[in-house]
Design a protein around this motif. Structure first.
Motif, PDB file in Angstrom:
ATOM      1  N   TRP A 178       6.493   6.628   4.627  1.00 60.25           N
ATOM      2  CA  TRP A 178       5.314   7.068   5.385  1.00 60.25           C
ATOM      3  C   TRP A 178       4.632   8.162   4.583  1.00 60.25           C
ATOM      4  N   VAL A 179       3.423   7.923   4.155  1.00 58.45           N
ATOM      5  CA  VAL A 179       2.692   8.865   3.315  1.00 58.45           C
ATOM      6  C   VAL A 179       1.898   9.808   4.201  1.00 58.45           C
ATOM      7  N   GLY A 180       2.107  11.111   3.986  1.00 56.82           N
ATOM      8  CA  GLY A 180       1.356  12.123   4.709  1.00 56.82           C
ATOM      9  C   GLY A 180       1.883  12.469   6.082  1.00 56.82           C
ATOM     10  N   ARG A 181       2.873  11.726   6.560  1.00 55.34           N
ATOM     11  CA  ARG A 181       3.443  12.044   7.880  1.00 55.34           C
ATOM     12  C   ARG A 181       4.772  11.318   8.060  1.00 55.34           C
ATOM     13  N   PHE A 233       5.646  12.462   1.252  1.00 52.26           N
ATOM     14  CA  PHE A 233       5.991  11.237   1.959  1.00 52.26           C
ATOM     15  C   PHE A 233       7.407  11.268   2.507  1.00 52.26           C
ATOM     16  N   CYS A 234       7.577  10.509   3.572  1.00 51.73           N
ATOM     17  CA  CYS A 234       8.853  10.428   4.275  1.00 51.73           C
ATOM     18  C   CYS A 234       9.528   9.114   3.896  1.00 51.73           C
ATOM     19  N   TYR A 235      10.619   9.219   3.189  1.00 47.27           N
ATOM     20  CA  TYR A 235      11.373   8.058   2.716  1.00 47.27           C
ATOM     21  C   TYR A 235      12.383   7.667   3.786  1.00 47.27           C
ATOM     22  N   ILE A 236      12.246   6.469   4.343  1.00 53.26           N
ATOM     23  CA  ILE A 236      13.149   6.069   5.437  1.00 53.26           C
ATOM     24  C   ILE A 236      13.929   4.793   5.132  1.00 53.26           C
ATOM     25  N   ASP A 237      14.015   4.414   3.883  1.00 53.04           N
ATOM     26  CA  ASP A 237      14.722   3.186   3.524  1.00 53.04           C
ATOM     27  C   ASP A 237      15.962   3.493   2.691  1.00 53.04           C
ATOM     28  N   ALA A 238      16.679   4.531   3.098  1.00 51.79           N
ATOM     29  CA  ALA A 238      17.867   4.947   2.354  1.00 51.79           C
ATOM     30  C   ALA A 238      19.005   3.952   2.577  1.00 51.79           C
ATOM     31  N   SER A 239      19.383   3.285   1.503  1.00 55.55           N
ATOM     32  CA  SER A 239      20.532   2.382   1.509  1.00 55.55           C
ATOM     33  C   SER A 239      21.118   2.406   0.102  1.00 55.55           C
ATOM     34  N   PRO A 240      22.379   2.028  -0.044  1.00 54.51           N
ATOM     35  CA  PRO A 240      22.966   2.009  -1.389  1.00 54.51           C
ATOM     36  C   PRO A 240      22.246   1.065  -2.355  1.00 54.51           C
ATOM     37  N   ASN A 241      21.510   0.086  -1.853  1.00 54.48           N
ATOM     38  CA  ASN A 241      20.721  -0.777  -2.738  1.00 54.48           C
ATOM     39  C   ASN A 241      19.521  -0.033  -3.311  1.00 54.48           C
ATOM     40  N   SER A 285       0.822  -1.216   0.000  1.00 56.53           N
ATOM     41  CA  SER A 285       0.000   0.000   0.000  1.00 56.53           C
ATOM     42  C   SER A 285       0.851   1.258   0.000  1.00 56.53           C
ATOM     43  N   ARG A 286       1.912   1.259   0.783  1.00 58.10           N
ATOM     44  CA  ARG A 286       2.800   2.424   0.833  1.00 58.10           C
ATOM     45  C   ARG A 286       3.503   2.638  -0.507  1.00 58.10           C
ATOM     46  N   GLU A 287       3.997   1.550  -1.076  1.00 61.84           N
ATOM     47  CA  GLU A 287       4.699   1.668  -2.360  1.00 61.84           C
ATOM     48  C   GLU A 287       3.766   2.206  -3.440  1.00 61.84           C
ATOM     49  N   VAL A 288       2.578   1.652  -3.528  1.00 60.00           N
ATOM     50  CA  VAL A 288       1.623   2.108  -4.538  1.00 60.00           C
ATOM     51  C   VAL A 288       1.241   3.563  -4.292  1.00 60.00           C
ATOM     52  N   ALA A 289       1.028   3.946  -3.048  1.00 68.21           N
ATOM     53  CA  ALA A 289       0.663   5.333  -2.734  1.00 68.21           C
ATOM     54  C   ALA A 289       1.758   6.300  -3.189  1.00 68.21           C
ATOM     55  N   CYS A 290       3.012   5.973  -2.918  1.00 68.03           N
ATOM     56  CA  CYS A 290       4.120   6.851  -3.311  1.00 68.03           C
ATOM     57  C   CYS A 290       4.268   6.933  -4.826  1.00 68.03           C
ATOM     58  N   TYR A 291       4.254   5.789  -5.497  1.00 65.03           N
ATOM     59  CA  TYR A 291       4.379   5.805  -6.955  1.00 65.03           C
ATOM     60  C   TYR A 291       3.185   6.493  -7.610  1.00 65.03           C
ATOM     61  N   THR A 292       2.025   6.391  -6.997  1.00 63.62           N
ATOM     62  CA  THR A 292       0.848   7.082  -7.536  1.00 63.62           C
ATOM     63  C   THR A 292       1.018   8.588  -7.426  1.00 63.62           C
ATOM     64  N   ILE A 293       1.513   9.068  -6.289  1.00 62.70           N
ATOM     65  CA  ILE A 293       1.780  10.503  -6.112  1.00 62.70           C
ATOM     66  C   ILE A 293       2.740  10.979  -7.197  1.00 62.70           C
ATOM     67  N   LEU A 294       3.813  10.240  -7.407  1.00 55.00           N
ATOM     68  CA  LEU A 294       4.800  10.633  -8.419  1.00 55.00           C
ATOM     69  C   LEU A 294       4.215  10.575  -9.822  1.00 55.00           C
TER      70      LEU A 294
END
Length: 137
Positions: free
Chosen positions: A73-76, A115-123, A21-30
């Protein structure tokens, strides 16, 4: 899990509904804003999603790229303490070294999109070939 298709796209299957749900929400916003570049990082295009199967089809991208919005995290923002945020940022600085400011810039842009992106990694955020990336050995 992610698989390349014979249509030059990728299929991603989720085991957790929350991440799907989070992934789809973010890609939909973009997609709604026609955004496929964030601070010089290419972002995949969401082509199609199936909510029942928890599957998305996306374009394939090459570096520099920003991937994987399933933990966003979408919206917060997550309810982390200031100490947790400091620890997170210190860990990311270690992972990205001289490129942390560049990655942080992309994360700030995403925040402006809601949205708040919290999965920052080199991958997930590949700085290779980014025109502003520090050249690391």
């Amino acid at each position: 899990m992610v698989w390349k298709t014979n249509r030059e796209t990728a299929i991603k299957v989720f085991d957790r509904i929350e991440n799907f749900s989070r992934e789809v929400a973010c890609y939909t916003i973009l997609r709604e804003r026609d955004i496929y570049d964030v601070a010089g990082f290419t972002v995949r295009k969401l082509i199609e999603e199936d909510h029942e199967l928890r599957v998305v089809e996306m374009s394939i991208v090459s570096a520099p790229y920003l991937l994987d919005f399933g933990k966003s995290w979408v919206g917060r923002r997550p309810d982390y303490s200031s100490e947790q945020w400091e620890e997170y940022e210190e860990g990311r600085k270690e992972l990205f070294g001289a490129n942390w400011d560049l990655v942080g810039s992309a994360m700030s842009v995403l925040k402006r999109y809601g949205f708040c992106y919290i999965d920052a990694s080199p991958n997930n955020i590949n700085c290779h070939n980014h025109p502003l990336a520090a050249k690391l050995d």
